[in-house]
Design a protein around this motif. Structure first.
Motif, PDB file in Angstrom:
ATOM      1  N   VAL A 185       0.852  -1.181   0.000  1.00  0.00           N
ATOM      2  CA  VAL A 185       0.000   0.000   0.000  1.00  0.00           C
ATOM      3  C   VAL A 185       0.892   1.237   0.000  1.00  0.00           C
ATOM      4  O   VAL A 185       1.794   1.372   0.843  1.00  0.00           O
ATOM      5  N   CYS A 186       0.634   2.147  -0.927  1.00  0.00           N
ATOM      6  CA  CYS A 186       1.479   3.337  -1.091  1.00  0.00           C
ATOM      7  C   CYS A 186       0.626   4.605  -0.992  1.00  0.00           C
ATOM      8  O   CYS A 186       0.241   5.190  -2.016  1.00  0.00           O
ATOM      9  N   PRO A 187       0.332   5.049   0.216  1.00  0.00           N
ATOM     10  CA  PRO A 187      -0.444   6.288   0.359  1.00  0.00           C
ATOM     11  C   PRO A 187       0.414   7.512   0.085  1.00  0.00           C
ATOM     12  O   PRO A 187       1.650   7.472   0.193  1.00  0.00           O
ATOM     13  N   GLY A 188      -0.264   8.590  -0.241  1.00  0.00           N
ATOM     14  CA  GLY A 188       0.390   9.891  -0.277  1.00  0.00           C
ATOM     15  C   GLY A 188       0.257  10.543   1.088  1.00  0.00           C
ATOM     16  O   GLY A 188       0.447   9.895   2.115  1.00  0.00           O
ATOM     17  N   LEU A 189      -0.096  11.821   1.115  1.00  0.00           N
ATOM     18  CA  LEU A 189      -0.307  12.516   2.382  1.00  0.00           C
ATOM     19  C   LEU A 189      -1.545  11.954   3.083  1.00  0.00           C
ATOM     20  O   LEU A 189      -2.589  11.773   2.461  1.00  0.00           O
ATOM     21  N   VAL A 190      -1.408  11.665   4.368  1.00  0.00           N
ATOM     22  CA  VAL A 190      -2.533  11.146   5.151  1.00  0.00           C
ATOM     23  C   VAL A 190      -2.671  11.996   6.409  1.00  0.00           C
ATOM     24  O   VAL A 190      -1.683  12.319   7.074  1.00  0.00           O
ATOM     25  N   ALA A 191      -3.900  12.369   6.744  1.00  0.00           N
ATOM     26  CA  ALA A 191      -4.174  13.270   7.864  1.00  0.00           C
ATOM     27  C   ALA A 191      -4.169  12.495   9.178  1.00  0.00           C
ATOM     28  O   ALA A 191      -5.220  12.122   9.708  1.00  0.00           O
ATOM     29  N   THR A 192      -2.977  12.255   9.724  1.00  0.00           N
ATOM     30  CA  THR A 192      -2.817  11.518  10.973  1.00  0.00           C
ATOM     31  C   THR A 192      -1.772  12.220  11.850  1.00  0.00           C
ATOM     32  O   THR A 192      -1.295  13.314  11.524  1.00  0.00           O
ATOM     33  N   GLU A 193      -1.372  11.549  12.932  1.00  0.00           N
ATOM     34  CA  GLU A 193      -0.333  12.083  13.812  1.00  0.00           C
ATOM     35  C   GLU A 193       1.065  11.898  13.224  1.00  0.00           C
ATOM     36  O   GLU A 193       2.053  12.317  13.835  1.00  0.00           O
ATOM     37  N   TRP A 194       1.164  11.249  12.069  1.00  0.00           N
ATOM     38  CA  TRP A 194       2.453  10.945  11.441  1.00  0.00           C
ATOM     39  C   TRP A 194       3.317  12.188  11.344  1.00  0.00           C
ATOM     40  O   TRP A 194       2.846  13.266  10.986  1.00  0.00           O
ATOM     41  N   SER A 195       4.587  12.031  11.642  1.00  0.00           N
ATOM     42  CA  SER A 195       5.572  13.097  11.554  1.00  0.00           C
ATOM     43  C   SER A 195       5.120  14.346  12.300  1.00  0.00           C
ATOM     44  O   SER A 195       5.188  15.465  11.794  1.00  0.00           O
ATOM     45  N   GLY A 196       4.629  14.118  13.530  1.00  0.00           N
ATOM     46  CA  GLY A 196       4.214  15.231  14.364  1.00  0.00           C
ATOM     47  C   GLY A 196       2.902  15.861  13.960  1.00  0.00           C
ATOM     48  O   GLY A 196       2.589  16.974  14.384  1.00  0.00           O
ATOM     49  N   GLY A 197       2.116  15.161  13.145  1.00  0.00           N
ATOM     50  CA  GLY A 197       0.818  15.680  12.731  1.00  0.00           C
ATOM     51  C   GLY A 197       0.902  16.751  11.666  1.00  0.00           C
ATOM     52  O   GLY A 197      -0.050  17.513  11.475  1.00  0.00           O
ATOM     53  N   ALA A 198       2.013  16.784  10.930  1.00  0.00           N
ATOM     54  CA  ALA A 198       2.223  17.845   9.940  1.00  0.00           C
ATOM     55  C   ALA A 198       1.169  17.835   8.838  1.00  0.00           C
ATOM     56  O   ALA A 198       0.887  18.875   8.235  1.00  0.00           O
ATOM     57  N   ASN A 199       0.586  16.673   8.552  1.00  0.00           N
ATOM     58  CA  ASN A 199      -0.376  16.577   7.444  1.00  0.00           C
ATOM     59  C   ASN A 199      -1.824  16.624   7.903  1.00  0.00           C
ATOM     60  O   ASN A 199      -2.731  16.501   7.076  1.00  0.00           O
TER      61      ASN A 199
END
Length: 264
Positions: A185-199
């Motif tokens: 699975v290859c997502p692009g930007l995802v609105a989560t806590e990933w990378s400090g919630g940057a997205n």
């Protein structure tokens, strides 16, 4: 009574991993949820339980050799029908700024863990003649040659995710005809806590729930590559054709003229 299949999901305490848990619970799976944070795991487990799943929580850290070994031992017990290797960390930084300790842990988490867990679960899947192995990579796996404004410093991360893509696609071919399917699975930007919630509030970021839905559909179809935001699969067809062309054109025994005639 019909026995529900069981999914083992890593990185299941938040974000895409939590969305996987709820999505596959609703689709009839019991769950083994694996992550570092027990309190968050228990919250997701309770939510999945309300959707009809029987849930086991397993606390471990896949970035450590002992933690990964413990997870592999659990994956190898024989009751897992679907493995989803989702745990990861960005570690975005120029390579020169990554410490030796972080180099080891980030590579283990992002690249080694999916391979180790697939290797652990595979014998039991082959014995059953059915099952699925899912790895979560990133669109950044295809970004090595792209130097664009706004791209994160990602040498280690992109390398690890590229390895995951190559591993899973090759494994999918290796397993053809066995009843077992491998999907990356290859997502692009995802609105989560990933990378400090940057997205989280970034325009164009997909929801974790949509990534999980796309993955569930890809698993049901036996797709080798799932790109949740790709409307038409032509780009994937072109990628595979470019690979075939490169292999056919470059697999020669003689030195290419452009190198033979180059100035010293």
């Amino acid at each position: 009574m019909t026995t529900r299949p069981k999914a083992l999901i890593t990185g299941a305490s938040s974000g895409i991993g939590a969305a996987f848990a709820l999505t596959f619970a609703e689709r009839g799976y019991d769950l083994v949820l694996l992550a570092r944070r027990l309190d968050r795991l228990e919250e997701v487990a309770a939510d999945a339980g309300r959707r009809g799943a029987s849930v086991e929580t397993f606390v471990t850290d896949l970035s450590s050799s002992d933690g990964l070994a413990a997870a592999a031992e659990r994956a190898a017990t024989g009751d897992v029908d679907l493995l989803i290797s989702n745990a990861g960390a960005s570690g975005y930084a120029p390579l020169r700024d990554v410490s030796a300790a972080d180099l080891d842990t980030l590579w283990r988490l992002n690249s080694t863990a999916p391979v180790t867990l697939a290797h652990a679960v595979l014998p039991s899947l082959l014995a059953k003649g059915r099952g699925n192995i899912v790895t979560v990579a990133s669109l950044l796996a295809f970004s090595a040659g792209v130097a664009a404004p706004g791209m994160p410093a990602r040498t280690l991360y992109a390398a690890a995710k590229s390895a995951t893509v190559a591993f899973t696609r090759t494994l999918a071919n290796e397993l053809a005809g066995t009843g077992i399917h491998a999907t990356v699975v290859c997502p692009g930007l995802v609105a989560t806590e990933w990378s400090g919630g940057a997205n989280r509030n970034r325009p164009g970021a997909m929801s974790a729930e949509d990534v999980a839905t796309a993955t569930a559909v890809a698993v049901a179809r036996g797709e080798a590559i799932c790109v949740p935001g790709l409307s038409e699969p032509d780009a994937l067809d072109q990628l595979q054709q470019a690979e075939r062309t490169l292999l056919a054109a470059a697999g020669q025994s003689t030195l290419a003229e452009r190198y033979a005639t180059a100035s010293s």
